[in-house]
Design a protein around this motif. Structure first.
Motif, mmCIF file in Angstrom:
data_model
loop_
_atom_site.group_PDB
_atom_site.id
_atom_site.type_symbol
_atom_site.label_atom_id
_atom_site.label_comp_id
_atom_site.label_asym_id
_atom_site.label_seq_id
_atom_site.Cartn_x
_atom_site.Cartn_y
_atom_site.Cartn_z
ATOM 1 N N THR A 12 -11.120 -122.971 -102.843
ATOM 2 C CA THR A 12 -11.244 -121.512 -102.785
ATOM 3 C C THR A 12 -12.655 -121.080 -103.169
ATOM 4 O OG1 THR A 12 -8.902 -121.198 -103.290
ATOM 5 C CG2 THR A 12 -10.361 -119.326 -103.711
ATOM 6 N N ARG A 19 -18.412 -117.669 -97.592
ATOM 7 C CA ARG A 19 -18.391 -116.247 -97.209
ATOM 8 C C ARG A 19 -19.681 -115.565 -97.633
ATOM 9 N NH1 ARG A 19 -19.765 -112.028 -96.626
ATOM 10 N NH2 ARG A 19 -18.649 -110.067 -96.489
ATOM 11 N N GLU A 29 -14.014 -107.001 -100.962
ATOM 12 C CA GLU A 29 -14.156 -107.522 -99.594
ATOM 13 C C GLU A 29 -13.904 -109.029 -99.566
ATOM 14 O OE1 GLU A 29 -17.532 -104.463 -97.826
ATOM 15 O OE2 GLU A 29 -18.179 -106.269 -98.871
ATOM 16 N N VAL A 30 -14.438 -109.712 -100.550
ATOM 17 C CA VAL A 30 -14.223 -111.162 -100.630
ATOM 18 C C VAL A 30 -12.744 -111.441 -100.863
ATOM 19 C CG1 VAL A 30 -14.726 -113.242 -101.968
ATOM 20 C CG2 VAL A 30 -16.571 -111.651 -101.406
ATOM 21 N N ALA A 32 -10.170 -109.770 -100.084
ATOM 22 C CA ALA A 32 -9.322 -109.454 -98.927
ATOM 23 C C ALA A 32 -9.173 -110.640 -97.981
ATOM 24 C CB ALA A 32 -9.903 -108.252 -98.179
ATOM 25 N N GLU A 33 -10.074 -111.591 -98.063
ATOM 26 C CA GLU A 33 -10.047 -112.744 -97.156
ATOM 27 C C GLU A 33 -9.177 -113.889 -97.666
ATOM 28 O OE1 GLU A 33 -14.001 -113.856 -95.945
ATOM 29 O OE2 GLU A 33 -14.653 -111.769 -95.950
ATOM 30 N N PHE A 34 -8.572 -113.721 -98.842
ATOM 31 C CA PHE A 34 -7.797 -114.796 -99.446
ATOM 32 C C PHE A 34 -6.372 -114.351 -99.744
ATOM 33 C CE2 PHE A 34 -12.220 -115.653 -100.378
ATOM 34 C CZ PHE A 34 -12.322 -116.990 -100.013
#
Length: 108
Positions: A12, A19, A29-30, A32-34
């Motif tokens: 992760t 990213r 924002e970061v 939201a991708e996980f």
């Protein structure tokens, strides 16, 4: 270096670094991708910050993250040193094996 290697040991955290390699981003924002909570992403980010790989800038209520890949150079140099070490050993072993004459077997 311990903090650095510990930080990049987790997939992760490596994904967060990947990213941020594309550009600065807010923590949300970061996250939201996980498929994990914002709190979990924040813990990963803090570990990356301790390793010196991520810088955080507070702009009002936004926490903007940016990548600082410079600490990876120290790890790369350390790994390169041991790579040369093992390449030399493997070359010596190869030489020994290819130059060694086969022993004749005694008839039984």
């Amino acid at each position: 270096m311990d903090n650095l290697l510990g930080a990049v040991a987790d997939s992760t955290r490596r994904a967060i670094l990947a990213r941020l390699a594309t550009g600065d981003a807010r923590v949300t924002e970061v996250a939201a991708e996980f498929p994990i909570s914002l709190n979990s992403v924040s813990k990963h980010v803090r570990m990356l910050e301790r390793a010196g790989l991520v810088r955080r800038t507070v702009r009002g209520r936004d926490h903007v993250l940016s990548l600082d890949a410079a600490p990876l150079a120290e790890a790369a140099a350390w790994i390169a040193h041991y790579r040369r070490f093992w390449e030399e050993r493997l070359e010596a072993l190869d030489k020994l094996v290819t130059q060694k004459k086969p022993r004749k077997r005694k008839p039984t």
